[in-house]
Scaffold this active site. Structure first.
Site, short mmCIF file in Angstrom:
data_model
loop_
_atom_site.label_atom_id
_atom_site.label_comp_id
_atom_site.label_asym_id
_atom_site.label_seq_id
_atom_site.Cartn_x
_atom_site.Cartn_y
_atom_site.Cartn_z
N SER A 123 6.47 3.84 -0.55
CA SER A 123 5.03 3.62 -0.55
C SER A 123 4.44 4.26 0.70
CB SER A 123 4.73 2.11 -0.53
OG SER A 123 3.36 1.86 -0.30
N TYR A 169 5.07 -6.39 3.64
CA TYR A 169 5.27 -5.28 2.70
C TYR A 169 5.53 -3.98 3.45
CZ TYR A 169 4.51 -2.19 -1.31
OH TYR A 169 4.65 -1.23 -2.29
#
Length: 248
Positions: A133, A146
């Protein structure tokens, strides 16, 4: 003996995983659709002529069963299983949520890779794509757990590439920015649809799962000597993590 190329896609029950399984199947691969939700992967496997394997990547026993189902040879592994949970600041972090994110985004990826690596080497031209990501490159408020996990994904990928430098296996990472899927933001905000929709509010054309699947399929179908170390992919409206064009 079948000469059809094979691929494993983890987290194949929805979103990027399901789209990737479909596109790899269309490109000629027999796809092992791995995920926890058996009903979904069975439907997907029936649709694309693949094989459904119920698998929890955080369980070594479950991953071992996946390796047994795949067998001795594997052409492509897409480590897509992952997720974000919560958006609390570090000062208010939920330790269980952080552990859960690390378990699936890092430990799960390691366990699947370790179990399937012999089969990838055996083909003489294996390919691994880890789905990271842009959160694995840039920190942002409320995303500590995250971003930490996805930074882990990136570093595991880089380390694996160094360690496998003399093996016939390509090691690649795709790092998507804003991708609108049915479940990612909804899971992150525990089913709060208003919060999930707010993430994409005003963004006319966020990326969708099929965009990422298309890129992954391109990466693995390059000639065997071509390694796409990392591919960062964002919608045009997202110039950076914090700079997104939103229409009123």
């Amino acid at each position: 003996m079948s000469t059809q190329r094979t691929a494993v896609v983890t987290g194949a029950s929805s979103g990027i995983g399901a789209a990737t399984a479909r596109q790899l199947a269309a490109a000629g691969y027999h796809v092992f659709c791995a995920a926890r939700r058996r009903d979904r992967i069975e439907a997907l496997a029936a649709e694309i002529g693949g094989t459904a394997v119920e698998c929890d990547v955080t369980s070594e026993e479950s991953v071992a069963a996946l390796a047994t189902a795949v067998g001795e040879r594997l052409d492509v592994l897409v480590n897509n299983a992952g997720g974000a949970y919560g958006a609390s600041p570090v000062s208010g972090a939920d330790s269980d949520e952080w552990r859960q994110m690390y378990e699936v985004n890092v430990i799960g990826l390691v366990q699947v890779t370790r179990a399937l690596l012999p089969a990838l080497v055996a083909t003489g031209a294996g390919a691994i794509v880890n789905v990271g990501s842009t959160a694995g490159r840039v920190a942002y408020e409320g995303g500590g757990g995250y971003t930490a996990a996805k930074h882990g994904t990136q570093v595991v990928t880089e380390t694996l590439r160094l360690e496998l430098w003399d093996q016939p296996v390509r090691v690649m990472e795709i790092a998507p920015g804003m991708v609108k899927t049915d479940e990612f933001a909804l899971v992150r905000f525990e089913g709060d649809r208003a919060k999930a929709e707010a993430v994409y509010a005003g963004v006319a054309e966020p990326l969708v799962a099929e965009d990422i699947a298309d890129a992954i399929t391109w990466m693995v179908t390059r000639p065997a000597h071509v390694n796409i170390d990392e591919l960062v992919i964002r919608p045009r409206a997202q110039a950076a993590q914090h700079k997104v064009h939103r229409q009123p």
